[in-house]
Scaffold this motif. Structure first.
Motif, PDB file in Angstrom:
ATOM      1  N   ALA A  95       0.823  -1.217   0.000  1.00 36.94           N
ATOM      2  CA  ALA A  95       0.000   0.000   0.000  1.00 36.94           C
ATOM      3  C   ALA A  95       0.853   1.262   0.000  1.00 36.94           C
ATOM      4  O   ALA A  95       0.357   2.349  -0.279  1.00 36.94           O
ATOM      5  CB  ALA A  95      -0.946   0.001   1.202  1.00 36.94           C
ATOM      6  N   LEU A  96       2.140   1.133   0.324  1.00 41.22           N
ATOM      7  CA  LEU A  96       3.032   2.284   0.352  1.00 41.22           C
ATOM      8  C   LEU A  96       3.579   2.564  -1.043  1.00 41.22           C
ATOM      9  O   LEU A  96       3.754   1.657  -1.848  1.00 41.22           O
ATOM     10  CB  LEU A  96       4.197   2.028   1.315  1.00 41.22           C
ATOM     11  CG  LEU A  96       3.830   1.712   2.764  1.00 41.22           C
ATOM     12  CD1 LEU A  96       5.092   1.396   3.555  1.00 41.22           C
ATOM     13  CD2 LEU A  96       3.074   2.870   3.399  1.00 41.22           C
ATOM     14  N   SER A  97       3.872   3.798  -1.325  1.00 36.71           N
ATOM     15  CA  SER A  97       4.490   4.144  -2.603  1.00 36.71           C
ATOM     16  C   SER A  97       5.951   3.697  -2.586  1.00 36.71           C
ATOM     17  O   SER A  97       6.556   3.502  -1.532  1.00 36.71           O
ATOM     18  CB  SER A  97       4.415   5.654  -2.843  1.00 36.71           C
ATOM     19  OG  SER A  97       5.278   6.340  -1.951  1.00 36.71           O
ATOM     20  N   PHE A  98       6.519   3.559  -3.791  1.00 36.57           N
ATOM     21  CA  PHE A  98       7.918   3.158  -3.885  1.00 36.57           C
ATOM     22  C   PHE A  98       8.840   4.213  -3.277  1.00 36.57           C
ATOM     23  O   PHE A  98       9.907   3.885  -2.743  1.00 36.57           O
ATOM     24  CB  PHE A  98       8.307   2.908  -5.341  1.00 36.57           C
ATOM     25  CG  PHE A  98       7.934   1.553  -5.840  1.00 36.57           C
ATOM     26  CD1 PHE A  98       8.530   0.415  -5.316  1.00 36.57           C
ATOM     27  CD2 PHE A  98       6.989   1.405  -6.833  1.00 36.57           C
ATOM     28  CE1 PHE A  98       8.190  -0.842  -5.773  1.00 36.57           C
ATOM     29  CE2 PHE A  98       6.630   0.155  -7.307  1.00 36.57           C
ATOM     30  CZ  PHE A  98       7.235  -0.978  -6.776  1.00 36.57           C
ATOM     31  N   ILE A  99       8.442   5.471  -3.355  1.00 35.80           N
ATOM     32  CA  ILE A  99       9.256   6.535  -2.766  1.00 35.80           C
ATOM     33  C   ILE A  99       9.343   6.355  -1.251  1.00 35.80           C
ATOM     34  O   ILE A  99      10.422   6.435  -0.654  1.00 35.80           O
ATOM     35  CB  ILE A  99       8.676   7.919  -3.107  1.00 35.80           C
ATOM     36  CG1 ILE A  99       8.832   8.217  -4.600  1.00 35.80           C
ATOM     37  CG2 ILE A  99       9.357   9.002  -2.278  1.00 35.80           C
ATOM     38  CD1 ILE A  99      10.268   8.355  -5.058  1.00 35.80           C
ATOM     39  N   VAL A 100       8.188   6.122  -0.617  1.00 35.51           N
ATOM     40  CA  VAL A 100       8.171   5.912   0.836  1.00 35.51           C
ATOM     41  C   VAL A 100       8.977   4.669   1.193  1.00 35.51           C
ATOM     42  O   VAL A 100       9.787   4.680   2.132  1.00 35.51           O
ATOM     43  CB  VAL A 100       6.722   5.784   1.343  1.00 35.51           C
ATOM     44  CG1 VAL A 100       6.703   5.404   2.817  1.00 35.51           C
ATOM     45  CG2 VAL A 100       5.962   7.083   1.121  1.00 35.51           C
ATOM     46  N   THR A 101       8.763   3.587   0.452  1.00 35.66           N
ATOM     47  CA  THR A 101       9.520   2.352   0.705  1.00 35.66           C
ATOM     48  C   THR A 101      11.011   2.592   0.566  1.00 35.66           C
ATOM     49  O   THR A 101      11.812   2.140   1.393  1.00 35.66           O
ATOM     50  CB  THR A 101       9.074   1.259  -0.285  1.00 35.66           C
ATOM     51  OG1 THR A 101       7.689   0.983  -0.103  1.00 35.66           O
ATOM     52  CG2 THR A 101       9.868  -0.021  -0.059  1.00 35.66           C
ATOM     53  N   GLN A 149       8.348  -4.817  -0.412  1.00 41.48           N
ATOM     54  CA  GLN A 149       7.089  -4.224  -0.849  1.00 41.48           C
ATOM     55  C   GLN A 149       6.258  -5.157  -1.724  1.00 41.48           C
ATOM     56  O   GLN A 149       5.039  -5.224  -1.594  1.00 41.48           O
ATOM     57  CB  GLN A 149       7.334  -2.928  -1.616  1.00 41.48           C
ATOM     58  CG  GLN A 149       6.025  -2.169  -1.829  1.00 41.48           C
ATOM     59  CD  GLN A 149       6.145  -1.057  -2.842  1.00 41.48           C
ATOM     60  OE1 GLN A 149       6.692  -1.264  -3.910  1.00 41.48           O
ATOM     61  NE2 GLN A 149       5.629   0.113  -2.521  1.00 41.48           N
ATOM     62  N   GLY A 206       6.683  -4.604 -13.397  1.00 45.07           N
ATOM     63  CA  GLY A 206       7.220  -3.690 -12.390  1.00 45.07           C
ATOM     64  C   GLY A 206       8.735  -3.609 -12.420  1.00 45.07           C
ATOM     65  O   GLY A 206       9.319  -2.558 -12.135  1.00 45.07           O
ATOM     66  N   ASP A 212      11.388   4.490  -8.972  1.00 45.34           N
ATOM     67  CA  ASP A 212      11.182   5.189  -7.706  1.00 45.34           C
ATOM     68  C   ASP A 212      12.131   4.705  -6.611  1.00 45.34           C
ATOM     69  O   ASP A 212      12.702   5.513  -5.866  1.00 45.34           O
ATOM     70  CB  ASP A 212       9.735   5.019  -7.233  1.00 45.34           C
ATOM     71  CG  ASP A 212       8.729   5.258  -8.338  1.00 45.34           C
ATOM     72  OD1 ASP A 212       8.818   4.532  -9.350  1.00 45.34           O
ATOM     73  OD2 ASP A 212       7.871   6.137  -8.189  1.00 45.34           O
TER      74      ASP A 212
END
Length: 275
Positions: A95-101, A149, A206, A212
């Motif tokens: 559910a998290l964006s790749f940037i946050v991860t 992720q 992906g 990201d």
């Protein structure tokens, strides 16, 4: 929807391919130079590093994501207690964006206050774990974040496939004295072929466009050690203002996607023959 698909996807893809054969720089122009951009692309060290990185990341990501995802799904399929809780925990990273991860794992893998710092605080002063700062293994540090992720999504897909297996199959296997491991490998997995193919295609798509995570964790560094094709395209288009080179790299990424889609289409439709 048809108009959108034709104009946005097909039209823009054709436009990109056509202008990849030009020497466009800041603005597109129809000065065709043949395959010069592609020759320059494949003779550029940075592009070769990017392709090598995405190959390493892709192969390992496919293998470990499928194995770990199926293992977790098999465990949850055993009707464990608090299944809903575990399923939520495993799926939450997706559910998290790749940037946050990427930022989270950049902190975790940072030797100044991450895993290395914590382990050394317990007295193991010689412990070293700084993959994002080591050019030889930086792609594996990015791989860790990608697995964290993406594994949850594969687990859910696999779990849905396992839940679709009739109970009679398991009962027949137990009556015949077939072990659990052999039941999975010889009976269950072949029955889950469509699920496995779907998971492989989602993961592969992906992988090709991974961007990201790299930007958030390393920005392509140290040096160009963690560069990937998507970042090469972005830098060519917007930083170096070399549209021709960026379009050529984009076309190569499109070829990678086509290489992935063709086996999928064949497995889904080409192998089915009327009897």
């Amino acid at each position: 929807m048809i108009l959108t698909a034709l104009v946005i996807f097909v039209g823009c893809s054709v436009w990109t391919i056509v202008y990849s054969f030009t020497n466009s720089r800041l603005l597109p122009k129809t000065n065709f130079v043949g395959f010069d951009q592609y020759e320059r692309l494949w003779s550029t060290k940075r592009w070769m590093v990017a392709v090598e990185n995405v190959a390493i990341y892709g192969v390992l990501s496919l293998i470990f994501t499928m194995i770990i995802g199926f293992f977790l799904a098999a465990l949850l399929d055993r009707k464990v207690r608090f299944e809903d809780t575990f399923r939520t925990i495993f799926l939450y990273p997706f559910a998290l964006s790749f940037i946050v991860t990427g930022l989270v794992w950049q902190w975790i893998l940072n030797p100044e206050f991450g895993v290395q710092k914590i382990v050394r605080s317990f007295g193991w002063e010689s412990f070293t774990f700084d993959p994002l700062f080591n050019a030889d293994i930086v792609i594996y540090g990015i791989l860790i974040a990608g697995l964290w992720q993406g594994t949850g999504l594969v687990m859910v897909i696999m779990l849905a496939g396992l839940r679709g297996i009739p109970d009679d199959i398991w009962k027949a296997a137990r009556v015949d004295g077939i072990g659990t491991a052999k039941t999975y490998t010889h009976i269950i997995l072949p029955m889950m072929k469509p699920v496995l193919v779907t998971a492989l295609v989602l993961i592969s798509a992906g992988i090709v466009k991974v961007y990201d995570l790299v930007v958030a964790q390393t920005a392509g560094g140290p040096g160009i050690a963690s560069d990937v094709p998507a970042k090469y395209v972005y830098d060519s288009l917007f930083q170096r203002q070399n549209l021709g080179q960026g379009f050529a790299a984009s076309t190569m990424m499109l070829v990678m996607v086509i290489i992935i889609i063709i086996p999928y289409l064949y497995l889904q439709y080409g192998g089915k023959k009327d009897k």
